[in-house]
Design an enzyme around this catalytic site. Structure first.
Site, PDB file in Angstrom:
ATOM      1  N   PRO A  84       0.799  -1.231   0.000  1.00  0.00           N
ATOM      2  CA  PRO A  84       0.000   0.000   0.000  1.00  0.00           C
ATOM      3  C   PRO A  84       0.832   1.282   0.000  1.00  0.00           C
ATOM      4  O   PRO A  84       1.853   1.394   0.687  1.00  0.00           O
ATOM      5  CB  PRO A  84      -0.828  -0.131   1.278  1.00  0.00           C
ATOM      6  CG  PRO A  84      -0.983  -1.606   1.461  1.00  0.00           C
ATOM      7  CD  PRO A  84       0.324  -2.192   1.012  1.00  0.00           C
ATOM      8  N   CYS A  85       0.334   2.254  -0.774  1.00  0.00           N
ATOM      9  CA  CYS A  85       1.040   3.529  -0.957  1.00  0.00           C
ATOM     10  C   CYS A  85       0.667   4.627   0.035  1.00  0.00           C
ATOM     11  O   CYS A  85       1.505   5.500   0.308  1.00  0.00           O
ATOM     12  CB  CYS A  85       0.783   4.043  -2.366  1.00  0.00           C
ATOM     13  SG  CYS A  85       1.325   2.927  -3.671  1.00  0.00           S
ATOM     14  N   PRO A  86      -0.591   4.679   0.560  1.00  0.00           N
ATOM     15  CA  PRO A  86      -0.981   5.811   1.396  1.00  0.00           C
ATOM     16  C   PRO A  86      -0.035   6.141   2.555  1.00  0.00           C
ATOM     17  O   PRO A  86       0.089   7.324   2.906  1.00  0.00           O
ATOM     18  CB  PRO A  86      -2.373   5.407   1.900  1.00  0.00           C
ATOM     19  CG  PRO A  86      -2.917   4.556   0.802  1.00  0.00           C
ATOM     20  CD  PRO A  86      -1.744   3.781   0.301  1.00  0.00           C
TER      21      PRO A  86
END
Length: 420
Positions: A84-86
């Site tokens: 995941p990037c967030p």
């Protein structure tokens, strides 16, 4: 030559999976949390399999031992993932190790159990920023402890034939005997424009304005943002991106069900369809990749993907290194965070004067406090205030590494429906 085997973490709708398969890897296992994306993976991998064994696609939390056991796959050729990037996104809060979605450090820890010949993890450009210098250094240090040589590189999708800039921060690590043979892929030339890429789809339903539109859209696209389940439906990004799209004659407030038809007129221009967005992400029609789910889910699957041409280029470079193809090169000097390394190597409290000498940095008090503050977002930092000076000691890394008692478990269960 026989296919190399890979396992994919947080596989999404398969941008990296497809790219690696085009580079000669066969996926033994792919794990993805979102059911629609997992369905997309299953349907496409089965359709493409040919004579190779079927890929197992598991839907669930990649860190859940009930979903899969990393130790069952010791010696795999490649462990890859688009975690995941967030936690690292410039548009977000950049909580890093304190974000329940952060799986980057956890994925690195699996190397010690799986002993893959190579590791490939990709994420957003935000992870390359000064905010995460200590985080990145910790990752490289851990890989070195496991016997791997790791390198970071910021790659732009437009350098690999994808008609958008799309910077991605990529970590590649290889066992020491293979590392000298790894060379980062070279750019392949100028990317096509948005107009060149989409003119046939814009004209498919008889829209008379397609050629004029394509002339106006003679640029590469802004970075397409799939977004997360925490934020509304499908559109093409924040305000700044919407302005850039409008300059190219694209209405970025949503995604269309079909392309423009004969007689259609627009104040700004037509909206893009999911098929158009997929092309801008580097998917080619001849690959026959089909996405499952409703429009918003499909757009999110496409928008969050690692462009297949970039994954293929990196995969080919890893494949060559694993086969010891080409001329060995000198290892790049690894990134260093002098403050982090000084605190880690000392292992006890250090005053500002001691940190200045050990790090060989000439920092005034506010600058040092700022550096310590950045570290404290990902590491426990003990602070001891004396009569005339303040001392600091580096504590535990805050990230989830697989600990049974980590707060990530509770937060993950609380927010699972919004995690993407």
């Amino acid at each position: 030559m026989p296919a190399l085997e890979a396992i994919e973490l947080c596989a999404g709708a398969g941008g990296q999976v497809l790219g690696l398969e085009l580079a000669g890897f066969h996926h033994r296992l792919a794990i993805e949390l979102d059911q629609n994306a997992a369905n997309t993976l299953s349907e496409n991998l089965e359709a493409r399999r040919g004579l190779l064994p079927s890929t197992i696609v598991q839907c669930g939390d990649v860190a859940d031992p009930e979903v899969w056991k990393p130790s069952d796959h010791e010696g795999i050729d490649l462990l890859a993932g688009g975690v995941p990037c967030p936690p690292f996104s410039i548009a977000g809060k950049q909580l890093g190790a304190s974000d329940e979605r952060d799986l980057f450090a956890w994925a690195v820890e699996q190397v010690q159990f799986m002993r893959p010949r190579a590791l490939l993890l990709e994420n957003v450009r935000g992870l390359s920023m000064p905010r995460f210098t200590g985080y990145r250094q910790h990752v490289l240090d851990r890989l070195q402890e496991f016997g791997y040589v790791g390198e970071w590189r910021l790659l732009h999708a437009s350098d690999f034939g994808v008609p958008q800039l799309r910077p991605r921060f990529v970590l590649v690590a290889l066992q020491e005997e293979c590392a000298p043979y790894f060379h980062w892929p070279e750019p392949v030339g100028e990317a096509p424009t948005v107009g060149e890429t989409l003119i046939d789809l814009m004209a498919a339903n008889g829209w008379e304005g397609a050629e004029d539109w394509a002339e106006r859209a003679k640029k590469i696209a802004p970075t397409i943002v799939g977004g997360s389940k925490k934020h509304g439906g499908a559109d093409l990004g924040p305000t700044r991106a919407k302005r850039a799209w409008a300059e190219m004659g694209v209405d970025a407030l949503g995604v269309a069900d079909h392309g423009p038809a004969a007689g259609d007129t627009f104040e700004i221009g037509p909206k893009l369809t999911c098929d158009m967005v997929a092309r801008l992400q580097g998917w080619r029609d001849e690959w026959g990749w089909q996405f499952t789910g409703r429009k918003t889910s499909v757009y999110r699957q496409i928008g969050n993907a690692f462009p297949p041409p970039v994954a293929r280029a990196v995969g080919q470079a890893i494949s060559r290194a694993l086969r010891h193809v080409g001329k060995p090169r000198e290892r790049e000097v690894p990134e260093q965070d002098p403050i982090y390394r000084a605190l880690r190597d000392h292992g006890d409290f250090m005053t500002a004067a001691q940190l200045t000498r050990a790090s060989k940095l000439h920092l005034d008090a506010p600058e040092l406090e700022h550096r310590i503050s950045l570290l404290s977002r990902d590491f426990e930092i003990e602070i001891r205030n004396g009569a005339n000076t303040t001392a600091y000691r580096l504590g535990q890394f805050k990230a989830f590494l697989g600990q049974d008692d980590h707060e990530r478990h509770e937060r993950f269960l609380q927010y699972r429906a919004r995690i993407s």
